[in-house]
Design a protein around this motif. Structure first.
Motif, PDB file in Angstrom:
ATOM      1  N   LYS A 289       0.844  -1.192   0.000  1.00 44.07           N
ATOM      2  CA  LYS A 289       0.000   0.000   0.000  1.00 44.07           C
ATOM      3  C   LYS A 289       0.881   1.244   0.000  1.00 44.07           C
ATOM      4  CE  LYS A 289      -3.723  -2.257   2.601  1.00 44.07           C
ATOM      5  NZ  LYS A 289      -4.556  -2.225   3.850  1.00 44.07           N
ATOM      6  N   ALA A 290       0.344   2.331  -0.546  1.00 39.93           N
ATOM      7  CA  ALA A 290       1.081   3.596  -0.537  1.00 39.93           C
ATOM      8  C   ALA A 290       0.092   4.753  -0.530  1.00 39.93           C
ATOM      9  CB  ALA A 290       2.002   3.704  -1.748  1.00 39.93           C
ATOM     10  N   SER A 291       0.526   5.851   0.037  1.00 43.21           N
ATOM     11  CA  SER A 291      -0.309   7.055   0.069  1.00 43.21           C
ATOM     12  C   SER A 291       0.556   8.262  -0.265  1.00 43.21           C
ATOM     13  CB  SER A 291      -0.955   7.232   1.445  1.00 43.21           C
ATOM     14  OG  SER A 291       0.037   7.376   2.452  1.00 43.21           O
ATOM     15  N   LEU A 292      -0.077   9.285  -0.815  1.00 41.44           N
ATOM     16  CA  LEU A 292       0.603  10.531  -1.160  1.00 41.44           C
ATOM     17  C   LEU A 292      -0.071  11.665  -0.403  1.00 41.44           C
ATOM     18  CD1 LEU A 292       2.491  12.335  -2.890  1.00 41.44           C
ATOM     19  CD2 LEU A 292       0.729  12.290  -4.679  1.00 41.44           C
ATOM     20  N   LYS A 293       0.714  12.394   0.381  1.00 45.47           N
ATOM     21  CA  LYS A 293       0.200  13.541   1.136  1.00 45.47           C
ATOM     22  C   LYS A 293       0.847  14.816   0.612  1.00 45.47           C
ATOM     23  CE  LYS A 293      -0.191  15.533   5.771  1.00 45.47           C
ATOM     24  NZ  LYS A 293       0.158  15.386   7.217  1.00 45.47           N
ATOM     25  N   ILE A 294       0.040  15.827   0.291  1.00 45.55           N
ATOM     26  CA  ILE A 294       0.513  17.110  -0.222  1.00 45.55           C
ATOM     27  C   ILE A 294       0.377  18.163   0.872  1.00 45.55           C
ATOM     28  CG2 ILE A 294       0.211  18.906  -1.967  1.00 45.55           C
ATOM     29  CD1 ILE A 294       1.163  16.230  -3.098  1.00 45.55           C
ATOM     30  N   THR A 295       1.427  18.955   1.060  1.00 46.37           N
ATOM     31  CA  THR A 295       1.411  20.037   2.041  1.00 46.37           C
ATOM     32  C   THR A 295       1.765  21.345   1.341  1.00 46.37           C
ATOM     33  OG1 THR A 295       2.152  18.511   3.768  1.00 46.37           O
ATOM     34  CG2 THR A 295       2.351  20.874   4.232  1.00 46.37           C
ATOM     35  N   GLU A 296       0.908  22.341   1.472  1.00 47.01           N
ATOM     36  CA  GLU A 296       1.206  23.648   0.883  1.00 47.01           C
ATOM     37  C   GLU A 296       2.377  24.290   1.614  1.00 47.01           C
ATOM     38  OE1 GLU A 296      -0.854  28.031   0.636  1.00 47.01           O
ATOM     39  OE2 GLU A 296      -2.120  26.312   0.093  1.00 47.01           O
ATOM     40  N   GLN A 297       3.324  24.847   0.870  1.00 44.58           N
ATOM     41  CA  GLN A 297       4.485  25.501   1.475  1.00 44.58           C
ATOM     42  C   GLN A 297       4.447  27.016   1.284  1.00 44.58           C
ATOM     43  OE1 GLN A 297       7.702  23.158  -0.344  1.00 44.58           O
ATOM     44  NE2 GLN A 297       7.838  21.938   1.518  1.00 44.58           N
ATOM     45  N   TYR A 298       4.488  27.501   0.060  1.00 39.74           N
ATOM     46  CA  TYR A 298       4.360  28.933  -0.175  1.00 39.74           C
ATOM     47  C   TYR A 298       3.876  29.158  -1.597  1.00 39.74           C
ATOM     48  CZ  TYR A 298       9.150  28.225  -1.970  1.00 39.74           C
ATOM     49  OH  TYR A 298      10.259  27.769  -2.629  1.00 39.74           O
ATOM     50  N   ARG A 299       3.500  30.406  -1.897  1.00 42.67           N
ATOM     51  CA  ARG A 299       2.943  30.731  -3.200  1.00 42.67           C
ATOM     52  C   ARG A 299       3.704  31.892  -3.836  1.00 42.67           C
ATOM     53  NH1 ARG A 299       1.608  26.324  -2.984  1.00 42.67           N
ATOM     54  NH2 ARG A 299      -0.499  25.424  -2.972  1.00 42.67           N
ATOM     55  N   ASN A 300       3.495  32.072  -5.144  1.00 44.75           N
ATOM     56  CA  ASN A 300       4.172  33.095  -5.916  1.00 44.75           C
ATOM     57  C   ASN A 300       3.748  34.486  -5.446  1.00 44.75           C
ATOM     58  OD1 ASN A 300       5.240  34.794  -7.873  1.00 44.75           O
ATOM     59  ND2 ASN A 300       4.660  33.489  -9.594  1.00 44.75           N
ATOM     60  N   MET A 301       4.697  35.263  -4.941  1.00 44.46           N
ATOM     61  CA  MET A 301       4.389  36.594  -4.413  1.00 44.46           C
ATOM     62  C   MET A 301       3.773  37.509  -5.475  1.00 44.46           C
ATOM     63  SD  MET A 301       8.095  38.532  -4.145  1.00 44.46           S
ATOM     64  CE  MET A 301       9.080  37.216  -3.446  1.00 44.46           C
ATOM     65  N   LYS A 302       3.993  37.203  -6.748  1.00 43.53           N
ATOM     66  CA  LYS A 302       3.446  38.026  -7.839  1.00 43.53           C
ATOM     67  C   LYS A 302       1.933  38.122  -7.740  1.00 43.53           C
ATOM     68  CE  LYS A 302       4.455  40.143 -11.826  1.00 43.53           C
ATOM     69  NZ  LYS A 302       5.482  41.200 -11.961  1.00 43.53           N
ATOM     70  N   GLU A 303       1.296  37.075  -7.230  1.00 41.96           N
ATOM     71  CA  GLU A 303      -0.156  37.056  -7.109  1.00 41.96           C
ATOM     72  C   GLU A 303      -0.650  38.161  -6.185  1.00 41.96           C
ATOM     73  OE1 GLU A 303      -1.314  33.101  -5.965  1.00 41.96           O
ATOM     74  OE2 GLU A 303      -0.146  32.160  -7.572  1.00 41.96           O
ATOM     75  N   VAL A 304       0.204  38.598  -5.251  1.00 41.73           N
ATOM     76  CA  VAL A 304      -0.137  39.700  -4.350  1.00 41.73           C
ATOM     77  C   VAL A 304       0.409  41.022  -4.875  1.00 41.73           C
ATOM     78  CG1 VAL A 304       0.194  40.642  -2.020  1.00 41.73           C
ATOM     79  CG2 VAL A 304      -0.231  38.192  -2.327  1.00 41.73           C
ATOM     80  N   LEU A 305       1.669  41.015  -5.304  1.00 40.61           N
ATOM     81  CA  LEU A 305       2.345  42.261  -5.682  1.00 40.61           C
ATOM     82  C   LEU A 305       1.721  42.919  -6.907  1.00 40.61           C
ATOM     83  CD1 LEU A 305       6.043  41.214  -5.041  1.00 40.61           C
ATOM     84  CD2 LEU A 305       4.737  42.919  -3.778  1.00 40.61           C
ATOM     85  N   VAL A 306       1.033  42.155  -7.745  1.00 42.21           N
ATOM     86  CA  VAL A 306       0.405  42.743  -8.925  1.00 42.21           C
ATOM     87  C   VAL A 306      -0.608  43.815  -8.530  1.00 42.21           C
ATOM     88  CG1 VAL A 306      -1.458  41.022  -9.079  1.00 42.21           C
ATOM     89  CG2 VAL A 306      -0.641  42.175 -11.152  1.00 42.21           C
ATOM     90  N   ASP A 307      -1.140  43.737  -7.320  1.00 46.12           N
ATOM     91  CA  ASP A 307      -2.117  44.727  -6.843  1.00 46.12           C
ATOM     92  C   ASP A 307      -1.458  45.925  -6.174  1.00 46.12           C
ATOM     93  OD1 ASP A 307      -4.308  43.189  -7.715  1.00 46.12           O
ATOM     94  OD2 ASP A 307      -4.278  42.005  -5.866  1.00 46.12           O
ATOM     95  N   TYR A 308      -0.133  45.885  -6.007  1.00 46.58           N
ATOM     96  CA  TYR A 308       0.588  46.973  -5.336  1.00 46.58           C
ATOM     97  C   TYR A 308       1.824  47.342  -6.163  1.00 46.58           C
ATOM     98  CZ  TYR A 308      -2.358  45.418  -1.484  1.00 46.58           C
ATOM     99  OH  TYR A 308      -3.430  45.055  -0.712  1.00 46.58           O
ATOM    100  N   PRO A 309       1.634  47.841  -7.379  1.00 47.58           N
ATOM    101  CA  PRO A 309       2.778  48.098  -8.269  1.00 47.58           C
ATOM    102  C   PRO A 309       3.763  49.110  -7.710  1.00 47.58           C
ATOM    103  CG  PRO A 309       0.768  49.103  -9.131  1.00 47.58           C
ATOM    104  CD  PRO A 309       0.354  48.203  -8.001  1.00 47.58           C
ATOM    105  N   GLN A 310       3.307  49.986  -6.808  1.00 50.31           N
ATOM    106  CA  GLN A 310       4.201  51.009  -6.265  1.00 50.31           C
ATOM    107  C   GLN A 310       5.321  50.405  -5.421  1.00 50.31           C
ATOM    108  OE1 GLN A 310       1.206  50.238  -5.144  1.00 50.31           O
ATOM    109  NE2 GLN A 310       0.822  50.881  -3.015  1.00 50.31           N
ATOM    110  N   VAL A 311       5.093  49.228  -4.851  1.00 54.41           N
ATOM    111  CA  VAL A 311       6.108  48.614  -3.984  1.00 54.41           C
ATOM    112  C   VAL A 311       7.357  48.273  -4.805  1.00 54.41           C
ATOM    113  CG1 VAL A 311       6.603  46.745  -2.366  1.00 54.41           C
ATOM    114  CG2 VAL A 311       4.291  47.688  -2.502  1.00 54.41           C
ATOM    115  N   THR A 312       7.149  47.633  -5.949  1.00 53.00           N
ATOM    116  CA  THR A 312       8.270  47.284  -6.818  1.00 53.00           C
ATOM    117  C   THR A 312       8.810  48.519  -7.534  1.00 53.00           C
ATOM    118  OG1 THR A 312       7.303  45.084  -7.139  1.00 53.00           O
ATOM    119  CG2 THR A 312       8.998  45.756  -8.689  1.00 53.00           C
ATOM    120  N   ALA A 313       7.925  49.409  -7.949  1.00 52.43           N
ATOM    121  CA  ALA A 313       8.356  50.617  -8.657  1.00 52.43           C
ATOM    122  C   ALA A 313       9.258  51.483  -7.781  1.00 52.43           C
ATOM    123  CB  ALA A 313       7.146  51.419  -9.121  1.00 52.43           C
TER     124      ALA A 313
END
Length: 402
Positions: A304-328
């Motif tokens: 028998k075998a099982s696969l467990k997935i754990t979220e670690q982190y996500r692409n910061m671009k998904e947030v930063l796209v709403d705050y262009p002044q931070v990168t600018a």
């Protein structure tokens, strides 16, 4: 030079937080130095985080910004007994490290190093990593803080300083008190080459396959024994040989990477990291891994075998796209430091990627640290000086544009 001599290696196998108490040795020194500068609220909490504030000196209403670096070093190479060496006016050739004659930082293999001819280069001595990742960032924030405190004519809003433990094991902001931090936007100082400004990174999951075999005495095992170890080996061998791995991908390609395997005949485990710039692609990679597991398992009836997935982190671009002044604003600060901004993507993660999803949009700025996690690690003092200037100019840009 002081900071890298303090062993702050984190431990990916530890369940404590921070994963090693010795990380606090550097953090305690940083608090003392911040207080010596005149920053009265500098503190080290029980989790190993350093918080401090450079007070605003302007009448404008300026967003509170945070500069963040991590104190820990990677477990990939020893961080004990680091002996930093400054190679003054680097001649552009190979750098042989004195404590191990087999360790040579090759200018051919490290073209960025070759481009630093004339700079002053810091390396370790050949038996350890240097720890520029991320003590270069720590030093730069400390130097910029001292400069701002001693030059009140430079107008800026309130600036928060955050030093974190355990970034190298993916737990760097796990226990950050965001209410205490009380910043609106942030910048990690944890990038590489001069001018680099990174506003996107891998999205990341962890995966664990647990395999249950059937144990039997090897002398009487025919048609009884099913080895979890062999099943684990076949699953790893089932991964593609020319794609979908760190050693065969670059740029925006994702991968499935086995990082640890352990077990016995009866039970074995494989740990993977799964990476892609498109968060939606993670599921496809995970489905692919599951199919490999199931295909192998079909040949071992009874296992028998099982696969467990754990979220670690996500692409910061998904947030930063709403705050262009931070990168600018960061790009403008880099330009004011006399450097051309280089927009880049991180084939990895930083504290900033997780902070972005915790409510602190947080791109990553260069420090000069190169050849990370290895005995070949190096940093240019001149790159570090430009990073300090960038921090100072960035504080000014936010004040001017508010």
């Amino acid at each position: 030079m002081r900071y890298v001599q303090i062993d702050t290696q984190s431990d990916p196998m530890s369940n404590s937080f921070p994963t090693t108490e010795k990380q606090k040795d550097l953090s305690r020194l940083l608090v003392k130095e911040l207080k010596d500068m005149g920053i009265k609220d500098a503190e080290l909490d029980e989790h190993g985080y350093v918080y401090a504030t450079i007070p605003a000196n302007t009448d404008k209403k300026v967003p509170v910004i945070c500069f963040c670096s991590h104190v820990d070093t990677s477990s990939d190479s020893s961080g004990t007994g680091v002996k930093p060496i400054v190679h003054r006016q680097y001649d552009g050739g190979d750098i042989a490290l004195p404590d191990d004659e087999t360790v040579v930082i090759s200018a051919k293999e490290h073209p960025y190093l070759a481009s630093k001819k004339g700079d002053d280069i810091i390396t370790a001595s050949g038996t350890t990593l240097l720890g520029a990742d991320d003590k270069a960032g720590v030093a730069e924030i400390m130097d910029a803080a001292n400069f701002l405190i001693t030059h009140p004519e430079i107008k800026h809003g309130a600036i928060r300083i955050l030093f974190t433990p355990d970034e190298e094991v993916g737990r760097g902001v796990e226990k950050v008190n965001m209410k205490k931090l009380a910043a609106q936007f942030g910048y990690t100082m944890d990038g590489g080459e001069l001018g680099s400004l990174e506003d996107e990174n891998f999205s990341a999951d962890g995966a664990k396959i647990t395999i249950h075999g059937i144990s039997a005495h090897p002398g009487a095992a025919k048609d009884k024994l099913i080895s979890a170890i062999k099943i684990a080996g076949e699953i790893v061998d089932g991964l593609p040989k020319d794609s979908l791995s760190p050693e065969t991908t670059e740029d925006r390609d994702g991968f499935i990477h086995p990082v640890r395997i352990s077990g016995t005949v009866e039970k074995a485990e494989i740990d993977f990291i799964i990476r892609d710039f498109e968060t939606s692609s993670l599921e496809a990679h995970e489905t692919y891994l599951r199919r490999i597991m199931e295909k192998v398992l079909d040949r071992y009836r009874g296992a028998k075998a099982s696969l467990k997935i754990t979220e670690q982190y996500r692409n910061m671009k998904e947030v930063l796209v709403d705050y262009p002044q931070v990168t600018a604003n960061a790009a403008e600060a880099i330009r004011r430091a006399g450097v051309q901004p280089l927009k880049m993507s991180i084939r990895g993660g930083t504290d900033g990627s997780r902070l972005s999803f915790m409510g602190l949009p947080c791109p990553n700025i260069f420090t000069g640290e190169m050849a990370l996690h290895s005995k070949h690690e190096y940093v240019s003092i001149q790159d570090m000086q430009k990073a300090v200037q960038t921090i100072v100019y960035l504080a000014q840009v936010w004040e001017e544009r508010s």
